[in-house]
Scaffold this motif. Sequence first.
Motif, short mmCIF file in Angstrom:
data_model
loop_
_atom_site.label_atom_id
_atom_site.label_comp_id
_atom_site.label_asym_id
_atom_site.label_seq_id
_atom_site.Cartn_x
_atom_site.Cartn_y
_atom_site.Cartn_z
N ASP A 51 0.83 -1.21 0.00
CA ASP A 51 0.00 0.00 0.00
C ASP A 51 0.86 1.25 0.00
O ASP A 51 0.52 2.24 -0.65
N ASP A 52 1.96 1.22 0.71
CA ASP A 52 2.89 2.35 0.72
C ASP A 52 3.41 2.58 -0.70
O ASP A 52 3.46 3.72 -1.18
N HIS A 55 0.71 4.19 -2.86
CA HIS A 55 0.56 5.61 -2.57
C HIS A 55 1.71 6.42 -3.17
O HIS A 55 1.49 7.54 -3.66
N GLN A 56 2.90 5.85 -3.16
CA GLN A 56 4.05 6.52 -3.78
C GLN A 56 3.87 6.61 -5.31
O GLN A 56 4.24 7.61 -5.93
N ASP A 58 0.97 6.78 -6.85
CA ASP A 58 -0.04 7.82 -7.04
C ASP A 58 0.61 9.19 -7.06
O ASP A 58 0.41 9.98 -7.99
N ALA A 113 -7.99 0.83 -7.10
CA ALA A 113 -8.70 1.63 -6.10
C ALA A 113 -10.16 1.22 -5.97
O ALA A 113 -10.76 1.37 -4.90
N ASP A 118 -9.00 2.08 1.06
CA ASP A 118 -8.00 3.06 1.50
C ASP A 118 -7.32 3.72 0.30
O ASP A 118 -7.09 4.92 0.28
N LEU A 119 -7.00 2.94 -0.71
CA LEU A 119 -6.40 3.50 -1.92
C LEU A 119 -7.43 4.36 -2.65
O LEU A 119 -7.09 5.41 -3.18
N SER A 122 -7.53 7.83 -1.14
CA SER A 122 -6.34 8.60 -1.48
C SER A 122 -6.35 9.03 -2.95
O SER A 122 -6.11 10.19 -3.28
N LEU A 123 -6.63 8.08 -3.84
CA LEU A 123 -6.63 8.38 -5.27
C LEU A 123 -7.76 9.34 -5.62
O LEU A 123 -7.57 10.28 -6.41
N SER A 126 -6.66 12.79 -4.69
CA SER A 126 -5.66 13.39 -5.59
C SER A 126 -6.27 13.70 -6.96
O SER A 126 -5.99 14.75 -7.55
#
Length: 196
Positions: A51-52, A55-56, A58, A113, A118-119, A122-123, A126
């Motif tokens: 997941d980290d 996110h990176q 993204d 996503a 959770d993704l 975040s997505l 953004s």
Amino acid sequence: MVRNPERRAALVDAAVEVLAAEGARGLTFRAVDAAAGVPTGTSSNYFAHRDDLLHQIDARLHRRLAADPETVGELLTRPRDRALVTAFMLDLMGRVQGDRTGFLALLEMRLEASRRPDLRASLKSSLRGDLDAGIAFHTGSDLPGGAEEVTLLYLGMLGLILEELTMPGMLDGAIPGASVPDGVVARLVERILPPE
């Protein structure tokens, strides 16, 4: 975590390549290490978990796929009309064609996503930030149309990008007299923006 920003950036770019080529299921630390040409286990030293890494990716894609400030500046020297909006949309298509892998990876991120809340949060944040920034840029630059038109252009361009990346040639001849993608972009702008 290891602190080597250049190596981290190279690993994230390798992850973009893997995501575009293999999809989210193929995105493993081992695959990223292989794509980056680094020893097995390197990615796990830079990212706490998958997941980290997502996110990176993204964050990296939004920087990587952004418009070139110099190009934007040059375009803004032109009259504020439909032709300028068309030029901005053609710049976007040029970036799609120039970084096909990046845009395919972004499409894969959207699919992933849809399965990972959770993704998705975040997505979605953004992407909405990008849309809001696009609306602010458009209206702040005195381009024709407003938030609704920019949103409709966003949706139309997203559909065109999806077709061009996943089914090239499928739209050929679908709109008489409109080449793909340039003529279709011009028609989208013409249909969505109010007459001058």
